[in-house]
Design a protein around this motif. Structure first.
Motif, PDB file in Angstrom:
ATOM      1  N   ALA A  39       0.907  -1.144   0.172  1.00  0.00           N
ATOM      2  CA  ALA A  39      -0.465  -0.015  -0.206  1.00  0.00           C
ATOM      3  C   ALA A  39       0.839   1.238  -0.102  1.00  0.00           C
ATOM      4  N   GLY A  40       0.537   2.444  -0.833  1.00  0.00           N
ATOM      5  CA  GLY A  40       1.106   3.410  -0.915  1.00  0.00           C
ATOM      6  C   GLY A  40       2.065   3.717  -1.861  1.00  0.00           C
ATOM      7  N   THR A  53      -1.105   6.542  -6.404  1.00  0.00           N
ATOM      8  CA  THR A  53      -0.853   5.629  -5.484  1.00  0.00           C
ATOM      9  C   THR A  53      -1.274   4.444  -5.261  1.00  0.00           C
ATOM     10  N   THR A  54      -0.898   3.386  -4.460  1.00  0.00           N
ATOM     11  CA  THR A  54      -1.138   1.793  -4.251  1.00  0.00           C
ATOM     12  C   THR A  54      -2.103   2.082  -3.150  1.00  0.00           C
ATOM     13  N   ASP A  55      -4.123   1.582  -3.155  1.00  0.00           N
ATOM     14  CA  ASP A  55      -5.056   1.610  -2.230  1.00  0.00           C
ATOM     15  C   ASP A  55      -3.948  -0.196  -1.187  1.00  0.00           C
ATOM     16  N   PHE A  56      -4.894  -0.365  -0.033  1.00  0.00           N
ATOM     17  CA  PHE A  56      -4.628  -1.050   0.935  1.00  0.00           C
ATOM     18  C   PHE A  56      -4.475  -2.771   0.407  1.00  0.00           C
ATOM     19  N   TYR A  74       8.956   2.696  -4.151  1.00  0.00           N
ATOM     20  CA  TYR A  74       8.605   2.678  -2.702  1.00  0.00           C
ATOM     21  C   TYR A  74       9.478   3.000  -1.922  1.00  0.00           C
ATOM     22  N   LYS A 239       2.636  12.428   0.765  1.00  0.00           N
ATOM     23  CA  LYS A 239       2.343  11.621   2.091  1.00  0.00           C
ATOM     24  C   LYS A 239       2.360  12.883   2.931  1.00  0.00           C
ATOM     25  N   LYS A 967       0.118  -4.144   6.242  1.00  0.00           N
ATOM     26  CA  LYS A 967      -0.742  -4.007   4.948  1.00  0.00           C
ATOM     27  C   LYS A 967      -1.994  -4.474   5.247  1.00  0.00           C
ATOM     28  N   ASN A 971      -6.479  -2.050   5.931  1.00  0.00           N
ATOM     29  CA  ASN A 971      -7.611  -2.723   4.995  1.00  0.00           C
ATOM     30  C   ASN A 971      -8.594  -1.716   5.643  1.00  0.00           C
ATOM     31  N   SER A 976      -1.764   4.318   6.246  1.00  0.00           N
ATOM     32  CA  SER A 976      -0.593   3.294   4.970  1.00  0.00           C
ATOM     33  C   SER A 976       0.203   3.046   5.835  1.00  0.00           C
ATOM     34  N   SER A 977       0.369   3.471   6.937  1.00  0.00           N
ATOM     35  CA  SER A 977       1.639   3.131   7.775  1.00  0.00           C
ATOM     36  C   SER A 977       0.966   2.929   9.464  1.00  0.00           C
TER      37      SER A 977
END
Length: 1023
Positions: A39-40, A53-56, A74, A239, A967, A971, A976-977
């Motif tokens: 994710a992210g 950006t990518t999802d979870f 990343y 971010k 991740k 969800n 993201s973290s």
């Protein structure tokens, strides 16, 4: 005809639109690493503003045309690219970052190499080691992280500047020994960094040998610490990170075995003095008052830290912003530290990458309340002005002060400081508003860098830095405080107290210009050349004032109210004074660099630098310094093919540096401006009748022969990485020699300047060995375990020095001996026949009456450590992690002056003492190691080694236990973290030292402000 043309045109437009839409399509996919979906991760269409950006679940959707190149990135991973083809779905697997040997090593002046190509002895400390630590200064967080780097915190007062640093031992006797700190390419002239937020730092690189330091010439004589702050990457989405830490500080324990109430009374009874002398054993046993003065003078304090980070990157520009707040209580009730910090780092480039620029803006404001003792060493041993005394010397059988104000205290005790009264005075100092001591620091740093490629091989660069600091101080003795009242009474004045206010500005400008050439010939020869010019100018100016006489009716600290006016009829009272200072200094340097590599196997580097400084006369103003170094990448040889070595490199270097800072700077003062008038003849003014300036004095003669201290250093090192990056390490052996030491030279008094004169004489050598190892024992997807260790041994020796009579000196500076070697009378123990103290005379005979001058001898011990280093482990299992860092120093010897006070029979009845006295020698206890209370020669202040203690220590410097949420667990949330943890600083210390804290550089120790033990809880969140 026109109608037909319109029909054809419309058909063509429709076809074109249909073709265009057919070219752009929706591209989907999933980005993963070895552990699963990421994710992210950033997904950017190269050369455009299109990004997502990518999802979870690691999934992404983006518009792209066939033939477009999509970049997936990343943090901590290698970038991956794919070209859009006929397919509409692409799965991307990102790999871990570059191999260890390809890790970038910062070399200074915008020069970088990799671990495989550098010829210098250097160590990299990552952001994970220092971020979110509970230290006000980053220097405290670096202890134990690099071989050869010795950092000692001599005070635990929040925001203290009392840090002493060495790289490969002390290279000067009287001059500056602190390493040079370089922040984002700009060398600093400061020796304190309390306004630098550790969470802004990306990495720290420690340069130890001449191959790394000689490029800094006169500034790098004591080693170099390069600090690189965080920057955002290009083509990354926005971010956010937020870190919060809350914790508490506690006082470490001591081993002085101080007497409790009943023990103190019993000791007084044995001595026949004090309250206990008139009490029976039964009365002592029934005594109920028990005051723990540690609880009165120290308390548990709270620590809070907040950091907000924002990063974003476009095609040609990126920005990293950090906003921080830090607050730390200081254990002592009237001490604390607060800091606000802001940093914005911007990087930009042109479309063709020929022009690059960067801008760093850093702002800071801090405020600290601290004891007068922190900056006033004259009251270290003062039992009525240094509150740190009260915690250890307060009589435990007396209650806390019954006096609510200074006036009540004066009415109760007058000027009688006997018994508990001196402790009550110290309590009054810690009363809110009694002795305000507030410091403020305002900092503003601007760093501008730009480079332009004239050709693919030729680049011009310029970097300019402005570092502005404003220091303010308010220090006062409030008119209602006991000390103000008692002083006013002794002078027959109605109003007491005083207030000092001062403001000083420190501005340093640095400009570095360079032209660099880099070319690879025939794919075998790699040549780099550089020419540089560096200019530094420092300005320091300010003023201060003191108002004597404050009216308690309207006095407010710092407001300028309540000042009592001067009256000519009483010329010795209520005198106001002012002071000021204005200092200017600068340096100019030109230097060149050469780097050559052949077949990636062999490398050679050279530096030649010419430095000029304002500090010396024209004949000695310029110095030339240089280095040569080489490497052999043995792993590149054909005979190493198939070996277990990923990298095996042998390197060697030799070079010189100059030290212009021949007088050590006070804590917090810019080193460039010390001894600024050393070569000048000065006049001084005095005061005459009625305190009116009325005389002119000869202040200083011109010392024109003074010149640079010169340091030469040879180094041989071996770097290795084996077993597929599983084990890495390096080994270094060095010899560092300082000549032209700035020191006192014996002089005939007949010339009119005393018996010594300051000048260059002497030679000092440091020999040592350093080792660093890291072993990645387990490297599985859900389980990682590694251990690391570093250590260094350094031995110094005075090779040459002008002879002086040191027969009665406690710390020797003598040819053939180690620096600051303890020169003391050997203490043997207690005479079992009479309880007196026994010593050895110069002939090795027992004596009770040693000669202070003639019976001393060199002990082979010093307050400078011979061994230092750190070790620990990193454990990560399914999201849970445990990281530790231990630091150590070995073979460090200091006089425990505090224990000497506690062991002094003369203080019985007026101050608390050690309960060891209960085991004193008596005829029935003749084997005791505690002298008799009636011993006739118990002078604790004699120059013997009785109180010389080993202050070596092993410390659990930092431990961090936490959990990283996966991740999958995050969800369907905007996070993201997420990481939660508990962290400890200075939790455990193993030492023979009896005091609170063995960590100090001072030769003797009394009432040091101890470094606290800290436990904190934190959370780090990414969006």
């Amino acid at each position: 005809m026109r109608s037909k043309f319109k029909w054809i045109f419309a058909l063509l437009v429709a076809f074109t639109m249909q073709f265009s839409f057919a070219q752009e399509k929706t591209v989907t996919g999933v980005v993963s690493d070895a552990l699963g979906p990421l994710a992210g991760a950033n997904v950017i269409v190269k050369g455009t503003n299109k990004g997502t950006t990518t999802d979870f679940n690691g999934a992404f959707t983006i518009k792209a045309s066939q033939g477009d190149i999509v970049v997936v990135s990343y943090v901590g991973m290698e970038d991956s690219l794919f070209t859009v083809g006929a397919a509409s779905s692409y799965n991307v697997l990102l790999k871990q970052g570059i191999e260890l040997k390809e890790v970038v090593v910062v070399q200074g002046y915008d020069r970088t190499k990799t671990k495989a190509t550098t010829t210098s002895a250097s160590t990299i400390v990552s952001t994970e080691t220092i971020e979110n630590r509970q230290n006000a200064s980053v220097l405290a967080s670096l202890q134990g992280t690099a071989p050869g780097l010795t950092l000692i915190s001599s005070s635990g007062s929040p925001g203290s500047a009392k840090f002493d640093g060495f790289i490969r031992g002390a290279s000067s006797i009287n001059g500056n020994t602190d390493p040079l700190l370089v922040i984002d390419g700009i060398p600093s002239t400061s020796n304190q960094f309390r306004n630098l937020n550790q969470n802004e730092i990306e990495s720290v690189t420690v340069l130890r040998d001449a191959a790394g330091t000689s490029i800094y010439g006169n500034k790098g004589a004591n080693g170099v610490i390069l600090i690189t702050t965080k920057n955002a990457k290009f083509e990354t989405g926005i971010k956010f990170t937020y870190d919060v830490v809350t914790g508490f500080n506690t006082l470490p324990k001591n081993k002085y075995n101080l007497a409790n109430a009943k023990e103190a009374l019993t000791i007084e009874k044995l001595r026949g003095i004090g309250l206990g002398a008139s009490m029976t054993d039964a009365e002592i046993a029934a005594y109920t008052t028990e005051t723990d003065w540690l609880n009165e003078f120290f308390n548990v304090d709270v620590l809070t830290q907040h950091n907000l980070g924002v990063s974003v990157g476009g095609k040609n520009i990126s920005s990293q912003t950090t906003l921080g707040y830090f607050k730390q209580g200081g254990l002592v009730p009237t001490t604390d530290f607060q800091r606000f910090s802001f940093r914005n780092n911007i990087n930009g480039k042109s479309d063709n990458d020929r022009f690059n620029y960067d801008v760093q803006v850093a702002l800071g404001y801090s405020k600290r309340n601290q004891l007068d003792q922190e900056t006033n060493g004259n009251i270290d041993n003062n039992s009525i002005q240094n509150p740190l005394h009260g915690a250890l010397t307060g009589l435990p059988y007396l209650p806390t002060s019954p006096y609510a104000t200074g006036a009540e205290l004066f009415a109760g005790i007058g000027t009688d400081f006997s018994g508990a009264n001196d402790t009550y005075v110290l309590q009054d100092i810690l009363r809110e508003g009694s002795l305000p001591s507030t410091f403020t620091d305002k900092t503003a740093i601007l760093n501008l860098g730009a480079s332009y490629k004239l050709t693919p091989s030729l680049t011009v660069r310029n970097r300019s830095g402005i570092d502005f600091k404003q220091y303010g101080r308010l220090f006062a003795r409030a008119p209602t405080s006991y000390l103000a009242i008692v002083v006013a009474s002794s002078r027959g004045e109605q109003f007491g107290g005083f207030e000092d206010q001062s403001t000083f500005n420190d501005l340093t400008f640095t400009n570095i210009s360079s032209i660099n050439y880099n070319k690879i010939f025939k794919e075998k020869h790699n040549l780099s050349l550089g020419a540089f010019m560096e200019y530094t100018k420092a300005h320091y100016e300010g003023h201060g004032s003191r108002q004597n006489g404050l009216n308690p009716l309207n006095y407010v600290p710092g407001a300028g109210t309540g000042y009592v006016a001067f009256n000519p009829s009483t010329p010795n009272s209520y005198i106001s004074t002012v002071n000021g200072a204005k200092l200017t200094g600068g340096t100019l340097s030109v230097f060149g660099t050469l780097d050559y590599e052949y077949l990636e196997k062999y490398g050679f580097s050279g530096v030649l630098r010419r430095d000029g400084t304002y500090r010396f006369s024209e004949d000695n103003r310029w110095g030339t310094f240089w280095s040569v170094s080489g490497r052999w990448n043995i792993d590149k040889e054909d005979f190493m093919e198939g070996s277990t070595f990923d990298m095996l490199k042998l390197r060697a270097s030799y070079g010189t540096n100059g030290n212009q800072n021949i007088s050590a700077a006070n804590y917090g003062f810019p080193s460039l401006l010390t001894s600024n008038n050393l070569i000048r003849e000065l006049a001084a003014s005095g005061t005459g009748y009625n305190n009116i300036p009325g005389s002119l004095l000869y202040g200083q003669f011109a010392n024109t022969p003074v010149q640079w201290e010169k340091i030469s250093q040879a180094n041989i090192g071996l770097d290795f990485i084996i077993l597929n990056n599983k084990i890495e390490g390096n080994l270094d052996v060095y010899r560092k020699t300082t000549t032209n030491l700035f020191n006192s030279i014996p002089n005939s008094a007949s010339v009119g300047f005393g018996y010594t004169i300051a000048g260059n004489n002497g030679e000092l050598r440091n020999d040592g060995i350093e080792l660093l190892l890291k072993y990645n024992i387990v490297r599985k997807d859900d389980f990682k375990f590694s251990v690391f260790a570093n250590g260094a041994y350094n031995k110094n020796e005075v090779l040459q020095l002008a002879e002086t009579d040191q027969s009665g000196v406690s710390n020797l500076r003598q040819v053939g001996n180690i620096l600051n070697e303890w020169n003391l009378i050997p203490y043997v123990g207690v005479n079992q026949a009479n309880g007196n103290l026994l010593y050895l005379d110069r002939n090795g005979n027992l004596t009770e009456t040693p000669d202070e001058a003639r019976d001393r001898r060199a002990t082979g011990k010093s307050n400078l450590p011979k061994y230092q280093g750190g070790f620990g482990f990193n454990l990560d299992y399914k999201g849970f992690y445990l990281n530790t860092l231990f630091s150590y120093m070995v073979d460090v010897w200091r006089i425990d002056n505090q224990f000497r006070w506690a062991s002094n029979p003369a203080f019985i009845g007026s101050e608390n003492v050690t309960a060891d006295f209960l085991n004193q020698w008596t005829p029935s206890n003749a084997n005791s190691d505690v002298p008799s209370l009636q011993a006739t020669n118990n002078n604790v202040f004699i120059g013997s080694d009785r109180f010389l203690y080993d202050s070596s220590f092993l410390r659990l410097k930092n431990v961090n236990l936490g959990f990283n949420f996966s991740k999958k667990l995050l969800n369907n949330s905007p996070i993201s973290s997420l990481r939660v943890y508990v962290q400890g600083e200075n939790l455990l210390t193993w030492t023979k030292w009896r005091g609170f804290d063995p960590e100090a550089i001072t030769a003797s120790s009394v009432t040091n402000f101890p470094n606290p033990r800290t436990i904190s809880f934190g959370t780090s969140i990414g969006f």
